[in-house]
Write a protein that holds these residues in place. Structure first.
Motif, PDB file in Angstrom:
ATOM      1  N   ALA A 109      -1.967   2.167  11.725  1.00 10.91           N
ATOM      2  CA  ALA A 109      -1.852   1.801  10.314  1.00 10.91           C
ATOM      3  C   ALA A 109      -3.226   1.715   9.660  1.00 10.91           C
ATOM      4  O   ALA A 109      -3.416   2.212   8.533  1.00 10.91           O
ATOM      5  N   VAL A 110      -4.192   1.116  10.359  1.00 12.99           N
ATOM      6  CA  VAL A 110      -5.555   1.021   9.811  1.00 12.99           C
ATOM      7  C   VAL A 110      -6.152   2.411   9.654  1.00 12.99           C
ATOM      8  O   VAL A 110      -6.836   2.719   8.661  1.00 12.99           O
ATOM      9  N   GLY A 111      -5.905   3.302  10.628  1.00  7.85           N
ATOM     10  CA  GLY A 111      -6.413   4.665  10.531  1.00  7.85           C
ATOM     11  C   GLY A 111      -5.847   5.409   9.336  1.00  7.85           C
ATOM     12  O   GLY A 111      -6.570   6.147   8.645  1.00  7.85           O
ATOM     13  N   ILE A 112      -4.564   5.230   9.073  1.00  9.68           N
ATOM     14  CA  ILE A 112      -3.947   5.882   7.910  1.00  9.68           C
ATOM     15  C   ILE A 112      -4.531   5.341   6.612  1.00  9.68           C
ATOM     16  O   ILE A 112      -4.862   6.102   5.687  1.00  9.68           O
ATOM     17  N   LEU A 113      -4.725   4.020   6.541  1.00  9.34           N
ATOM     18  CA  LEU A 113      -5.297   3.421   5.322  1.00  9.34           C
ATOM     19  C   LEU A 113      -6.759   3.834   5.143  1.00  9.34           C
ATOM     20  O   LEU A 113      -7.239   3.980   4.013  1.00  9.34           O
ATOM     21  N   ALA A 114      -7.473   4.041   6.258  1.00 11.81           N
ATOM     22  CA  ALA A 114      -8.864   4.502   6.158  1.00 11.81           C
ATOM     23  C   ALA A 114      -8.919   5.967   5.732  1.00 11.81           C
ATOM     24  O   ALA A 114      -9.769   6.370   4.926  1.00 11.81           O
ATOM     25  N   ALA A 115      -7.992   6.771   6.241  1.00  7.03           N
ATOM     26  CA  ALA A 115      -7.974   8.186   5.885  1.00  7.03           C
ATOM     27  C   ALA A 115      -7.595   8.405   4.422  1.00  7.03           C
ATOM     28  O   ALA A 115      -7.971   9.413   3.822  1.00  7.03           O
ATOM     29  N   ILE A 172      -8.267   3.593   1.391  1.00  7.98           N
ATOM     30  CA  ILE A 172      -8.010   2.187   1.069  1.00  7.98           C
ATOM     31  C   ILE A 172      -8.934   1.271   1.861  1.00  7.98           C
ATOM     32  O   ILE A 172      -9.413   0.250   1.358  1.00  7.98           O
ATOM     33  N   VAL A 173      -9.213   1.647   3.084  1.00  8.92           N
ATOM     34  CA  VAL A 173     -10.092   0.861   3.959  1.00  8.92           C
ATOM     35  C   VAL A 173     -11.370   1.655   4.200  1.00  8.92           C
ATOM     36  O   VAL A 173     -11.301   2.861   4.495  1.00  8.92           O
ATOM     37  N   PHE A 204     -10.043  -8.145   5.196  1.00  3.11           N
ATOM     38  CA  PHE A 204     -11.240  -8.385   6.018  1.00  3.11           C
ATOM     39  C   PHE A 204     -12.092  -7.123   6.125  1.00  3.11           C
ATOM     40  O   PHE A 204     -13.314  -7.166   5.964  1.00  3.11           O
ATOM     41  N   LEU A 205     -11.449  -5.995   6.377  1.00  3.88           N
ATOM     42  CA  LEU A 205     -12.195  -4.744   6.526  1.00  3.88           C
ATOM     43  C   LEU A 205     -12.829  -4.305   5.204  1.00  3.88           C
ATOM     44  O   LEU A 205     -13.852  -3.614   5.202  1.00  3.88           O
ATOM     45  N   CYS A 206     -12.237  -4.724   4.080  1.00  2.00           N
ATOM     46  CA  CYS A 206     -12.799  -4.397   2.761  1.00  2.00           C
ATOM     47  C   CYS A 206     -13.850  -5.418   2.319  1.00  2.00           C
ATOM     48  O   CYS A 206     -14.416  -5.284   1.216  1.00  2.00           O
ATOM     49  N   GLY A 207     -14.105  -6.416   3.140  1.00  2.00           N
ATOM     50  CA  GLY A 207     -15.102  -7.423   2.803  1.00  2.00           C
ATOM     51  C   GLY A 207     -14.636  -8.460   1.809  1.00  2.00           C
ATOM     52  O   GLY A 207     -15.462  -9.192   1.243  1.00  2.00           O
ATOM     53  N   LEU A 208     -13.318  -8.588   1.618  1.00  3.45           N
ATOM     54  CA  LEU A 208     -12.781  -9.537   0.647  1.00  3.45           C
ATOM     55  C   LEU A 208     -12.371 -10.862   1.279  1.00  3.45           C
ATOM     56  O   LEU A 208     -12.084 -11.831   0.566  1.00  3.45           O
ATOM     57  N   LYS A 209     -12.359 -10.893   2.601  1.00  3.91           N
ATOM     58  CA  LYS A 209     -11.889 -12.092   3.281  1.00  3.91           C
ATOM     59  C   LYS A 209     -12.622 -12.232   4.602  1.00  3.91           C
ATOM     60  O   LYS A 209     -12.892 -11.236   5.292  1.00  3.91           O
ATOM     61  N   ALA A 210     -12.949 -13.464   4.968  1.00  2.33           N
ATOM     62  CA  ALA A 210     -13.605 -13.734   6.251  1.00  2.33           C
ATOM     63  C   ALA A 210     -12.571 -14.245   7.248  1.00  2.33           C
ATOM     64  O   ALA A 210     -11.663 -15.007   6.892  1.00  2.33           O
ATOM     65  N   ILE A 211     -12.697 -13.806   8.475  1.00  2.00           N
ATOM     66  CA  ILE A 211     -11.821 -14.277   9.549  1.00  2.00           C
ATOM     67  C   ILE A 211     -12.687 -14.995  10.576  1.00  2.00           C
ATOM     68  O   ILE A 211     -13.497 -14.358  11.262  1.00  2.00           O
ATOM     69  N   PRO A 212     -12.572 -16.317  10.691  1.00  2.00           N
ATOM     70  CA  PRO A 212     -13.385 -17.039  11.676  1.00  2.00           C
ATOM     71  C   PRO A 212     -12.981 -16.648  13.091  1.00  2.00           C
ATOM     72  O   PRO A 212     -11.787 -16.555  13.397  1.00  2.00           O
ATOM     73  N   PRO A 213     -13.946 -16.410  13.967  1.00  2.77           N
ATOM     74  CA  PRO A 213     -13.610 -16.025  15.347  1.00  2.77           C
ATOM     75  C   PRO A 213     -12.965 -17.181  16.112  1.00  2.77           C
ATOM     76  O   PRO A 213     -13.279 -18.350  15.871  1.00  2.77           O
ATOM     77  N   TYR A 217       0.848  -1.192   0.000  1.00  2.00           N
ATOM     78  CA  TYR A 217       0.000   0.000   0.000  1.00  2.00           C
ATOM     79  C   TYR A 217       0.886   1.245   0.000  1.00  2.00           C
ATOM     80  O   TYR A 217       2.049   1.189   0.367  1.00  2.00           O
ATOM     81  N   ARG A 218       0.294   2.353  -0.373  1.00  2.00           N
ATOM     82  CA  ARG A 218       1.052   3.601  -0.440  1.00  2.00           C
ATOM     83  C   ARG A 218       0.932   4.369   0.864  1.00  2.00           C
ATOM     84  O   ARG A 218      -0.173   4.618   1.345  1.00  2.00           O
TER      85      ARG A 218
END
Length: 511
Positions: free
Chosen positions: A85-91, A94-95, A166-175, A57-58
């Protein structure tokens, strides 16, 4: 562009929710973290930048401001790497922003985007559940520990890329799921047993009484008499740890980072035996950013202090408050932190510096002055807080060579469990688990004695010069002895035996 991600930090052994706000503006490249971050948090900018770039990612070349709210509490540790990192990608788009505030996110990032384990995931999972959040996203290594908490989804992740998908809905993470009952059933059994101890029947009885009521105990005897051997076997006759106690104890170990790899829960009572060179901060806890000490690591278990007078006197004196209150409060300029410290103290010491005072088989080479100086290292107020004092004489050859079978730990533990079950039922409303934890009001309510016992107690107090605290401890011990016999009332012989366990009080041994 502004994004908000929820994370968490630990204060003491409890966690609180932290809002990680990321704002990206056009301007000269700059990465600034505010909200009272410690050095380890400030350094996250370099880890985050490398992890984002190496994950494909950039990373934006703009002015980035990260705020950790509430901003009046110091933040430390590396768990904020992943939410930043997630906050930066959301801002940067990307997320997606939707759903970010439904989860607590924590984890340390390596430079290639792998997510490393962090401390305190159990109390953080409890904080997420109590906050009504949907779940918690954390490193895979910490998932089992957090999954002990019911009512919260625990999603383990291994890399930053997996989390983004996962956050983009492309992958499932089983709990993650875990069977707590199976964990308790698989608890390791000890490799020592009381049947291995030759002789010392009266000391074994004192240890049994101590285990049944959760009483502190000190053993005094010459070298080689078996004091350490007896102390190490005490854990084999203690009642099994309850789930609520296991959670409390695991929280302490989780905060310190002392849980073994893939260990989800502490399923046996801890046994801590610090060396006599330990500092007061190491024993009680402390530091620039306070950490639990040995007394908290022994919470709901045993703290064994071998060679008690060899500990520095100021170290021993700081034990008095946690022994009385069951917790430790560490005050700093910006905050005050309380750690649990309800432990069973087991101490051992020689009667003199050479160890052979009053031993019929060896001559003592110590002068009176040396003996007095040695014993005075253990103060009267500290001895007052130790319920049971017992002498451990040297074992005779006849006992060592005997092939007679003695009681196993399982047999003794059966009696201890029955006595402790009666105490739990009696003290249920007070929310305490054993007789040693009773306060003055509960002693008056549950430790009634007859006229003959009162006369015996009066004579003992006059002869031994016992304090009011020692008087209450005799009543507690007598109540425990009665529980071991499954007796509803305290009889004279219960009080008589309890008085014997105060025979080493300051007026005699520590004169």
């Amino acid at each position: 562009m502004l994004a908000r991600v929820l994370s968490s930090a630990v204060l003491g052994i409890d966690a609180y929710v932290v809002e990680v706000e990321v704002d990206i503006r056009r301007g000269l490249p700059r990465f600034q973290t505010v909200g009272l971050p410690e050095v380890s948090v400030k350094e996250s900018k370099d880890r985050v930048k490398s992890a984002v770039n190496n994950s494909g990612y950039r990373f934006p070349d703009d002015h980035i401001t990260v705020n950790l709210a509430p901003a009046d509490i110091k933040k430390e540790g590396t768990a904020f790497d992943l939410p930043i990192a997630v906050g930066i990608l959301a801002a940067t788009g990307i997320v997606p922003h939707q759903g970010l505030v439904d989860y607590l996110i924590l984890g340390e990032l390596s430079l290639d985007g792998r997510i490393k384990p962090v401390r305190g995931s159990l109390p953080i999972a409890l904080a997420a559940r109590d906050s009504g959040l949907r779940g918690i996203i954390l490193p895979k290594r910490n998932a089992g520990e957090a999954a002990v908490v019911n009512g919260i989804g625990v999603l383990p992740v291994s890399t930053l890329g997996d989390l983004v998908e996962f956050l983009c809905g492309l992958k499932a993470i089983p709990p993650e799921s875990i069977d707590v009952q199976t964990i308790f059933e698989q608890a390791p059994s000890g490799d020592v047993d009381f049947s291995e101890v030759k002789g010392q029947e009266h000391v074994k009885r004192a240890i049994e009484v101590a285990a049944a009521g959760g009483h502190n105990v000190i053993m005094i005897g010459p070298p080689g008499a078996g004091k350490t051997m007896l102390a190490k076997r005490l854990a084999t006759i203690l009642p099994p740890i309850a789930f609520e106690e296991a959670i409390e104890t695991t929280k302490v170990y989780s905060v310190v980072g002392m849980l073994a790899r893939d260990q989800a829960l502490i399923t046996s009572r801890p046994f801590r035996a610090p060396h006599h060179t330990i500092s007061d901060a190491g024993l009680i806890g402390g530091g620039h950013m306070p950490r639990p000490g040995e007394v908290s690591l022994a919470h709901n278990g045993v703290l064994f202090l071998d060679e008690l007078p060899e500990f520095k006197k100021n170290v021993l004196e700081v034990l008095r408050q946690p022994m009385e209150d069951g917790n430790v409060t560490i005050a700093r300029a910006l905050t005050s932190i309380t750690y649990p410290a309800r432990f069973m103290l087991v101490a051992a010491m020689n009667p003199c510096p050479c160890g052979y005072f009053s031993d019929p088989n060896h001559e003592c080479t110590c002068t009176y002055t040396r003996i007095h100086r040695y014993r005075s290292k253990v103060s009267g107020p500290l001895m007052d807080r130790i319920d049971i004092h017992v002498e451990v004489p040297a074992v005779r050859y006849k006992e060592l060579a005997s092939s007679d079978k003695t009681e196993t730990s399982d047999t003794i533990r059966g009696r201890v469990n029955r006595a402790r079950a009666a105490q739990v039922e009696r003290l249920r409303r007070a929310r305490i688990h054993c007789n040693a934890q009773m306060n003055n009001r509960q002693i008056k309510k549950y430790c009634h004695v007859g006229r003959d016992s009162h006369s015996l107690l009066e004579m003992a107090i006059d002869k031994l010069g016992l304090s009011a605290r020692a008087f209450n401890r005799i009543l507690k011990i007598a109540r425990t002895i009665a529980d071991l016999e499954e007796a509803s009332d305290i009889a004279v012989h219960h009080v008589s035996e309890a008085i014997q366990y105060r025979s080493l009080d300051r007026s005699s041994l520590f004169a």
